[in-house]
Design a protein around this motif. Structure first.
Motif, PDB file in Angstrom:
ATOM      1  N   ASN A 168      -2.148  -1.338  15.016  1.00 51.06           N
ATOM      2  CA  ASN A 168      -3.215  -2.319  15.225  1.00 51.06           C
ATOM      3  C   ASN A 168      -4.467  -2.011  14.414  1.00 51.06           C
ATOM      4  O   ASN A 168      -5.539  -2.511  14.714  1.00 51.06           O
ATOM      5  CB  ASN A 168      -3.578  -2.376  16.717  1.00 51.06           C
ATOM      6  CG  ASN A 168      -2.450  -2.928  17.558  1.00 51.06           C
ATOM      7  OD1 ASN A 168      -1.839  -3.925  17.190  1.00 51.06           O
ATOM      8  ND2 ASN A 168      -2.154  -2.283  18.665  1.00 51.06           N
ATOM      9  N   GLU A 169      -4.323  -1.181  13.378  1.00 49.40           N
ATOM     10  CA  GLU A 169      -5.471  -0.869  12.536  1.00 49.40           C
ATOM     11  C   GLU A 169      -5.037  -0.818  11.076  1.00 49.40           C
ATOM     12  O   GLU A 169      -3.870  -0.572  10.766  1.00 49.40           O
ATOM     13  CB  GLU A 169      -6.072   0.477  12.941  1.00 49.40           C
ATOM     14  CG  GLU A 169      -5.105   1.647  12.799  1.00 49.40           C
ATOM     15  CD  GLU A 169      -5.662   2.944  13.377  1.00 49.40           C
ATOM     16  OE1 GLU A 169      -5.888   3.881  12.592  1.00 49.40           O
ATOM     17  OE2 GLU A 169      -5.867   3.000  14.599  1.00 49.40           O
ATOM     18  N   VAL A 170      -6.003  -1.100  10.191  1.00 46.86           N
ATOM     19  CA  VAL A 170      -5.704  -1.026   8.765  1.00 46.86           C
ATOM     20  C   VAL A 170      -5.528   0.432   8.376  1.00 46.86           C
ATOM     21  O   VAL A 170      -6.382   1.276   8.656  1.00 46.86           O
ATOM     22  CB  VAL A 170      -6.835  -1.675   7.939  1.00 46.86           C
ATOM     23  CG1 VAL A 170      -6.620  -1.418   6.454  1.00 46.86           C
ATOM     24  CG2 VAL A 170      -6.884  -3.173   8.200  1.00 46.86           C
ATOM     25  N   GLY A 171      -4.393   0.739   7.749  1.00 41.72           N
ATOM     26  CA  GLY A 171      -4.100   2.123   7.418  1.00 41.72           C
ATOM     27  C   GLY A 171      -4.199   2.432   5.943  1.00 41.72           C
ATOM     28  O   GLY A 171      -4.480   3.571   5.565  1.00 41.72           O
ATOM     29  N   LEU A 172      -3.968   1.414   5.096  1.00 40.06           N
ATOM     30  CA  LEU A 172      -4.005   1.648   3.655  1.00 40.06           C
ATOM     31  C   LEU A 172      -3.984   0.314   2.922  1.00 40.06           C
ATOM     32  O   LEU A 172      -3.815  -0.749   3.528  1.00 40.06           O
ATOM     33  CB  LEU A 172      -2.822   2.510   3.208  1.00 40.06           C
ATOM     34  CG  LEU A 172      -1.411   1.915   3.313  1.00 40.06           C
ATOM     35  CD1 LEU A 172      -0.463   2.651   2.372  1.00 40.06           C
ATOM     36  CD2 LEU A 172      -0.883   2.027   4.743  1.00 40.06           C
ATOM     37  N   THR A 173      -4.197   0.400   1.629  1.00 35.32           N
ATOM     38  CA  THR A 173      -4.152  -0.772   0.762  1.00 35.32           C
ATOM     39  C   THR A 173      -2.982  -0.618  -0.207  1.00 35.32           C
ATOM     40  O   THR A 173      -2.834   0.431  -0.836  1.00 35.32           O
ATOM     41  CB  THR A 173      -5.467  -0.927  -0.026  1.00 35.32           C
ATOM     42  OG1 THR A 173      -6.547  -1.098   0.896  1.00 35.32           O
ATOM     43  CG2 THR A 173      -5.413  -2.130  -0.958  1.00 35.32           C
ATOM     44  N   ILE A 174      -2.144  -1.650  -0.294  1.00 32.16           N
ATOM     45  CA  ILE A 174      -1.004  -1.651  -1.212  1.00 32.16           C
ATOM     46  C   ILE A 174      -1.183  -2.812  -2.175  1.00 32.16           C
ATOM     47  O   ILE A 174      -1.168  -3.974  -1.753  1.00 32.16           O
ATOM     48  CB  ILE A 174       0.335  -1.778  -0.463  1.00 32.16           C
ATOM     49  CG1 ILE A 174       0.503  -0.638   0.548  1.00 32.16           C
ATOM     50  CG2 ILE A 174       1.494  -1.791  -1.443  1.00 32.16           C
ATOM     51  CD1 ILE A 174       1.746  -0.772   1.420  1.00 32.16           C
ATOM     52  N   GLU A 175      -1.358  -2.500  -3.433  1.00 33.49           N
ATOM     53  CA  GLU A 175      -1.602  -3.549  -4.424  1.00 33.49           C
ATOM     54  C   GLU A 175      -0.424  -4.526  -4.462  1.00 33.49           C
ATOM     55  O   GLU A 175       0.734  -4.128  -4.556  1.00 33.49           O
ATOM     56  CB  GLU A 175      -1.809  -2.934  -5.812  1.00 33.49           C
ATOM     57  CG  GLU A 175      -2.185  -3.956  -6.866  1.00 33.49           C
ATOM     58  CD  GLU A 175      -2.475  -3.324  -8.222  1.00 33.49           C
ATOM     59  OE1 GLU A 175      -2.677  -4.080  -9.181  1.00 33.49           O
ATOM     60  OE2 GLU A 175      -2.494  -2.079  -8.317  1.00 33.49           O
ATOM     61  N   GLY A 176      -0.742  -5.818  -4.355  1.00 31.43           N
ATOM     62  CA  GLY A 176       0.276  -6.855  -4.451  1.00 31.43           C
ATOM     63  C   GLY A 176       0.890  -7.283  -3.142  1.00 31.43           C
ATOM     64  O   GLY A 176       1.643  -8.260  -3.105  1.00 31.43           O
TER      65      GLY A 176
END
Length: 226
Positions: free
Chosen positions: A40-48
């Motif tokens: 339920n939380e943002v854990g990382l950013t994945i391009e695309g």
């Protein structure tokens, strides 16, 4: 455009024509840098990831609309990773609807003493309130009616639509040699109280297996559009 909501994976803008615009992000839920659609939380950013989620959503929403099932989808714009949608009210403070074709995940954690993991299920539908603090509690049809969240007719419509949409997705996966185990949806309703499918249909909202092995969401997106 007026920003009306900032979400974990999408931002929502109000358009001049009365519709809304969903801006898909590359942020995904997870923990300690590991992608987990159940968190339920943002854990990382994945391009695309925003792009592939929008493309899968566009693909399935068009197919669902063509099948005569009401959704909030209007059109997608892949250049700026946005989707125009019709206005819709959510049920209560947000409701998730899961359709299960096999016994895995939280279903087996709850009912494992009665059923073996992986047992086929007859498009079993369950509803949970979106509430991180309470762990997204299960709620029955009677509970939803007693709490004034929806009418009996609206629940019946959601269940029927959920099962039909699930089979659309499952049949598509089967054509690609994949098996859908379960999938999560969100529904809302329009000014007339008519139920419609909202949000998205993306790899992070479903469990899909190949030859009995679970496929990670990003891998699933790659396989789906291969």
């Amino acid at each position: 455009m007026k920003l009306v909501y900032t979400g974990k994976t999408k931002n929502v803008f109000e358009l001049e024509n009365g519709n809304y615009l969903l801006k898909f992000k590359d942020d995904v839920t997870g923990k300690d840098g590991v992608f987990d659609p159940g968190m339920n939380e943002v854990g990382l950013t994945i391009e695309g990831v925003g792009d592939v989620n929008l493309r899968m959503t566009d693909y399935f929403f068009k197919k669902i609309n063509a099948a005569g099932i009401k959704t909030h989808f209007v059109k997608a714009n892949f250049e700026d990773t946005t989707m125009e949608v019709l206005p819709a009210k959510v049920f209560g403070h947000g409701l998730e609807v899961v359709c299960r074709l096999r016994a895995v995940g939280s279903f087996i954690r709850r009912y494992g003493e009665y059923i073996e993991e992986g047992t086929p299920l007859p498009a079993y539908v369950e509803t949970t309130f979106k509430n991180d603090a309470l762990g997204d509690p299960l709620v029955t049809k009677d509970g939803l009616i007693v709490l004034g969240v929806m009418s009996s007719e609206q629940y019946d419509a959601i269940k029927e639509m959920t099962q039909k949409i699930t089979m659309i997705v499952a049949d598509d996966m089967k054509e690609k040699g994949l098996e859908l185990y379960d999938i999560k949806f969100e529904f809302g309703y329009d000014a007339n109280g008519d139920v419609m499918l909202i949000d998205e249909i993306a790899s992070g909202n479903m469990r899909v297996y190949k030859d009995g092995e679970y496929i990670q969401p990003m891998t699933l997106s790659e396989l789906f559009f291969a």
